[in-house]
Design an enzyme around this catalytic site. Structure first.
Site, PDB file in Angstrom:
ATOM      1  N   TYR A 132       0.879  -1.180   0.000  1.00  0.00           N
ATOM      2  CA  TYR A 132       0.000   0.000   0.000  1.00  0.00           C
ATOM      3  C   TYR A 132       0.914   1.227   0.000  1.00  0.00           C
ATOM      4  CZ  TYR A 132      -4.160  -2.751   1.375  1.00  0.00           C
ATOM      5  OH  TYR A 132      -5.208  -3.631   1.414  1.00  0.00           O
ATOM      6  N   TYR A 146      -7.060  -5.371  10.215  1.00  0.00           N
ATOM      7  CA  TYR A 146      -6.886  -5.902   8.855  1.00  0.00           C
ATOM      8  C   TYR A 146      -7.171  -7.401   8.808  1.00  0.00           C
ATOM      9  CZ  TYR A 146      -5.236  -5.847   4.052  1.00  0.00           C
ATOM     10  OH  TYR A 146      -5.188  -5.926   2.676  1.00  0.00           O
ATOM     11  N   LYS A 156     -12.384  -4.836   3.152  1.00  0.00           N
ATOM     12  CA  LYS A 156     -13.395  -5.361   4.086  1.00  0.00           C
ATOM     13  C   LYS A 156     -14.724  -5.781   3.460  1.00  0.00           C
ATOM     14  CE  LYS A 156     -11.224  -5.237   7.928  1.00  0.00           C
ATOM     15  NZ  LYS A 156     -10.413  -6.428   7.772  1.00  0.00           N
ATOM     16  N   PRO A 216     -12.465   0.517  -0.618  1.00  0.00           N
ATOM     17  CA  PRO A 216     -11.770  -0.780  -0.654  1.00  0.00           C
ATOM     18  C   PRO A 216     -10.416  -0.822   0.056  1.00  0.00           C
ATOM     19  CG  PRO A 216     -11.667   0.277  -2.803  1.00  0.00           C
ATOM     20  CD  PRO A 216     -12.557   1.117  -1.958  1.00  0.00           C
TER      21      PRO A 216
HETATM   22  P1  FAD Z   1     -22.411  -8.349  -4.839  1.00  0.00           P
HETATM   23  O1  FAD Z   1     -21.125  -9.053  -5.017  1.00  0.00           O
HETATM   24  O2  FAD Z   1     -22.590  -7.030  -5.495  1.00  0.00           O
HETATM   25  O3  FAD Z   1     -23.554  -9.350  -5.321  1.00  0.00           O
HETATM   26  C1  FAD Z   1     -24.887  -8.943  -5.529  1.00  0.00           C
HETATM   27  C2  FAD Z   1     -25.488  -9.797  -6.629  1.00  0.00           C
HETATM   28  O4  FAD Z   1     -26.860  -9.444  -6.781  1.00  0.00           O
HETATM   29  C3  FAD Z   1     -24.824  -9.578  -7.979  1.00  0.00           C
HETATM   30  O5  FAD Z   1     -24.455 -10.810  -8.538  1.00  0.00           O
HETATM   31  C4  FAD Z   1     -25.897  -8.865  -8.784  1.00  0.00           C
HETATM   32  O6  FAD Z   1     -25.816  -9.173 -10.180  1.00  0.00           O
HETATM   33  C5  FAD Z   1     -27.160  -9.395  -8.149  1.00  0.00           C
HETATM   34  N1  FAD Z   1     -28.336  -8.515  -8.313  1.00  0.00           N
HETATM   35  C6  FAD Z   1     -28.379  -7.171  -8.197  1.00  0.00           C
HETATM   36  N2  FAD Z   1     -29.627  -6.716  -8.406  1.00  0.00           N
HETATM   37  C7  FAD Z   1     -30.392  -7.811  -8.648  1.00  0.00           C
HETATM   38  C8  FAD Z   1     -31.767  -7.983  -8.957  1.00  0.00           C
HETATM   39  N3  FAD Z   1     -32.595  -6.941  -9.053  1.00  0.00           N
HETATM   40  N4  FAD Z   1     -32.218  -9.236  -9.165  1.00  0.00           N
HETATM   41  C9  FAD Z   1     -31.369 -10.317  -9.077  1.00  0.00           C
HETATM   42  N5  FAD Z   1     -30.052 -10.192  -8.792  1.00  0.00           N
HETATM   43  C10 FAD Z   1     -29.570  -8.957  -8.587  1.00  0.00           C
HETATM   44  N6  FAD Z   1     -13.946  -6.585  -0.489  1.00  0.00           N
HETATM   45  C11 FAD Z   1     -13.088  -7.295   0.301  1.00  0.00           C
HETATM   46  O7  FAD Z   1     -13.523  -7.887   1.285  1.00  0.00           O
HETATM   47  N7  FAD Z   1     -11.744  -7.371   0.055  1.00  0.00           N
HETATM   48  C12 FAD Z   1     -11.209  -6.738  -1.022  1.00  0.00           C
HETATM   49  O8  FAD Z   1      -9.999  -6.871  -1.251  1.00  0.00           O
HETATM   50  C13 FAD Z   1     -12.081  -5.942  -1.872  1.00  0.00           C
HETATM   51  N8  FAD Z   1     -11.604  -5.287  -2.949  1.00  0.00           N
HETATM   52  C14 FAD Z   1     -12.479  -4.713  -3.831  1.00  0.00           C
HETATM   53  C15 FAD Z   1     -11.954  -4.129  -4.967  1.00  0.00           C
HETATM   54  C16 FAD Z   1     -12.826  -3.560  -5.895  1.00  0.00           C
HETATM   55  C17 FAD Z   1     -12.234  -2.920  -7.137  1.00  0.00           C
HETATM   56  C18 FAD Z   1     -14.246  -3.587  -5.685  1.00  0.00           C
HETATM   57  C19 FAD Z   1     -15.212  -3.001  -6.680  1.00  0.00           C
HETATM   58  C20 FAD Z   1     -14.759  -4.142  -4.535  1.00  0.00           C
HETATM   59  C21 FAD Z   1     -13.895  -4.703  -3.606  1.00  0.00           C
HETATM   60  N9  FAD Z   1     -14.375  -5.299  -2.438  1.00  0.00           N
HETATM   61  C22 FAD Z   1     -13.493  -5.932  -1.583  1.00  0.00           C
HETATM   62  C23 FAD Z   1     -15.806  -5.281  -2.140  1.00  0.00           C
HETATM   63  C24 FAD Z   1     -16.517  -6.593  -2.510  1.00  0.00           C
HETATM   64  O9  FAD Z   1     -16.285  -6.904  -3.852  1.00  0.00           O
HETATM   65  C25 FAD Z   1     -18.026  -6.445  -2.224  1.00  0.00           C
HETATM   66  O10 FAD Z   1     -18.186  -5.936  -0.937  1.00  0.00           O
HETATM   67  C26 FAD Z   1     -18.741  -7.791  -2.363  1.00  0.00           C
HETATM   68  O11 FAD Z   1     -18.901  -8.127  -3.725  1.00  0.00           O
HETATM   69  C27 FAD Z   1     -20.125  -7.757  -1.694  1.00  0.00           C
HETATM   70  O12 FAD Z   1     -20.803  -8.957  -1.922  1.00  0.00           O
HETATM   71  P2  FAD Z   1     -22.382  -8.988  -2.026  1.00  0.00           P
HETATM   72  O13 FAD Z   1     -22.738 -10.417  -2.261  1.00  0.00           O
HETATM   73  O14 FAD Z   1     -22.971  -8.256  -0.906  1.00  0.00           O
HETATM   74  O15 FAD Z   1     -22.730  -8.115  -3.308  1.00  0.00           O
HETATM   75  C1  DHB Z   2      -7.212  -6.151  -3.210  1.00  0.00           C
HETATM   76  C2  DHB Z   2      -8.278  -5.290  -3.103  1.00  0.00           C
HETATM   77  C3  DHB Z   2      -8.322  -4.401  -2.059  1.00  0.00           C
HETATM   78  O1  DHB Z   2      -9.368  -3.568  -1.940  1.00  0.00           O
HETATM   79  C4  DHB Z   2      -7.322  -4.354  -1.100  1.00  0.00           C
HETATM   80  O2  DHB Z   2      -7.400  -3.454  -0.095  1.00  0.00           O
HETATM   81  C5  DHB Z   2      -6.264  -5.230  -1.197  1.00  0.00           C
HETATM   82  C6  DHB Z   2      -6.204  -6.138  -2.258  1.00  0.00           C
HETATM   83  C7  DHB Z   2      -7.168  -7.123  -4.331  1.00  0.00           C
HETATM   84  O3  DHB Z   2      -8.032  -7.035  -5.217  1.00  0.00           O
HETATM   85  O4  DHB Z   2      -6.264  -7.967  -4.378  1.00  0.00           O
END
Ligand code: FAD
Ligand code: DHB
Length: 393
Positions: free
Chosen positions: A203, A387, A299, A295
């Site tokens: 980081y 973390y 978490k 992000p």
């Molecule tokens: P989502 O993964 O968004 O799943 C929701 C699902 O519902 C989707 O498949 C969607 O298509 C579906 N859906 C939506 N609306 C409808 C509808 N009307 N009808 C039917 N289906 C629907 N988190 C970490 O813990 N560690 C990390 O390192 C990290 N890095 C990240 C990096 C990036 C670039 C991003 C964008 C996110 C990151 N996150 C990280 C966050 C993590 O990806 C999300 O918090 C996680 O996906 C949440 O899961 P969820 O199941 O709640 O939601």
């Molecule tokens: C990754 C994503 C994150 O948000 C983070 O804090 C560390 C790693 C990853 O996609 O690997």
């Protein structure tokens, strides 16, 4: 078609799929609805870091085989500033706790396979989902699939449909309170065919903005750059991305940032968001449907999985003995962890990013904080325990 299930789950992301699997282990039947195709959700590149408690939960639930083989265990991270790296040793500071780097879409693949192998119902390409009857004891989900209108009568609804889903907006006006903060930047993320340049995540706080080195395998690097929140990816040809990463991740002599063909890029905005309570009558919101963290603290996915673990236990107590105590406590139990993660994610974001409105003073203050966090055992322990994450109840 008319159907009935105990728990109707909207969304096949980590929250919806883990919920359905944990309920299955408790002998509780559910149906998962997903608006996208299976291929789409299995290839959506997002999170990568699993807390110790998340890994333990997935292993105990019998869905950790591939994660144990292919996931990368990390005992620390590096914070880089003034071109120098400083390691935070999680194992030493937390009594042996670690994190695992395993792509979210790999976990989603494993969970879908586990549900289908167990005869579970995951209905992909279910469009136009809508929620009805929330004031009754049998709420319904209506949706369209293969041109046919369907309705599922449910005992309960799991709102696991992410930030842009339909569940949260179905709660009557005035019931939910929203707490939010937007940040004046986003992250440009790439995947490249290149060996990671260090064994652990880096980081970096740089005057030009934040940068992060992560990975997916010994031959695939995941890298992020702070950028404007609505940045047009077309402004970032591959050469510009590498040039900027080389500047921001520059380190001690001997550090070399490996480059390679970029095969995926995207820009994500950043926000902090919480809705309270995470429940309305017989509908429970979980994961990104109820809260978003920036992000930087890694978490989001971990919170989503912690929510549904708490929900599955509460539903199990209800079905076993009609005891709704834990269901009534669901929101408060989750929100305590959610707000801890909100604070940590905001703190990591504030310490590591360049805020355009800030001046020289604020940059010096950030450096002083980084110096403290990397030289005081007390401060480093605070970062490390947050973390790696706190045990899930
Ligand atoms: P989502 O993964 O968004 O799943 C929701 C699902 O519902 C989707 O498949 C969607 O298509 C579906 N859906 C939506 N609306 C409808 C509808 N009307 N009808 C039917 N289906 C629907 N988190 C970490 O813990 N560690 C990390 O390192 C990290 N890095 C990240 C990096 C990036 C670039 C991003 C964008 C996110 C990151 N996150 C990280 C966050 C993590 O990806 C999300 O918090 C996680 O996906 C949440 O899961 P969820 O199941 O709640 O939601
Ligand atoms: C990754 C994503 C994150 O948000 C983070 O804090 C560390 C790693 C990853 O996609 O690997």
């Amino acid at each position: 078609m008319k159907m009935h299930t105990r728990v109707g789950i909207v969304g096949a992301g980590p929250a919806g799929l883990v919920l359905s699997h944990l309920l299955h282990l408790e002998g509780i039947e559910s149906i998962v609805l997903e608006s996208h195709t299976r291929e789409y959700v299995e290839s959506r590149v997002r999170a990568g870091v699993l807390e110790q408690g998340t890994v333990d939960l997935l292993n105990a639930a019998g869905v950790g085989d591939r994660m144990r083989r292919e996931g990368l265990g990390h005992g620390g991270i590096e914070l880089r500033f003034n071109r120098r790296g400083h390691r935070i040793d999680f194992r030493d500071l937390t009594g042996g706790r670690t994190i695992t780097v395993y792509g979210q879409q790999e976990l989603v693949k494993d969970l879908i396979q586990a549900r289908l192998d167990a005869g579970g119902q995951v209905l992909f390409e279910a469009s136009d989902a809508s929620i009805h009857g929330l004031e009754t004891t049998t709420p319904q989900i209506r949706f369209c699939k293969d041109g046919e209108q369907n309705e599922i009568d449910c005992d309960f609804i799991g709102g696991c449909d992410g930030f842009h889903g339909v569940c949260r907006p179905s709660v009557p006006e005035g019931v939910l309170k929203v707490y939010e903060r937007n940040y004046p930047f986003g992250w440009l993320g790439i995947l490249a065919s290149a060996a990671p340049s260090s064994d652990e995540l880096i980081y970096a706080n740089h005057e030009r903005g934040f940068a992060l080195q992560s990975m997916r395998s010994p031959s695939i690097t995941r890298l992020y750059l702070q950028c404007p929140p609505d940045e047009d990816i077309a402004q970032w040809p591959d050469e510009r991305i590498w040039e900027e990463l080389q500047l921001r991740l520059a380190g001690d002599e001997g550090f070399h940032l490996n480059e390679g063909p970029i095969f995926q890029k995207g820009v994500t905005g950043m926000r902090s968001y919480v809705v309270e309570p995470m429940q309305y009558r017989r509908m429970f919101l979980a994961g990104d449907a109820a809260h978003i963290v920036p992000p930087t603290g890694a978490k989001g996915m971990n919170l989503a999985i912690a929510d549904v673990r708490i929900l599955s236990k509460a539903l199990a107590a209800y079905y076993a003995a009609g005891d709704d105590t834990k269901l009534n406590q669901y929101s408060a139990t989750c929100l305590r962890r959610v707000w801890r993660a909100q604070h940590f994610s905001w703190w990591m974001t504030s310490m590591l990013h360049h805020f355009e409105a800030d001046g020289e003073f604020d940059y010096r203050r950030q450096l002083a904080e980084l110096d403290y966090v990397t030289s005081s055992r007390a401060a480093a322990t605070s970062l490390a325990e947050n973390y790696v994450g706190f045990p899930i109840e």
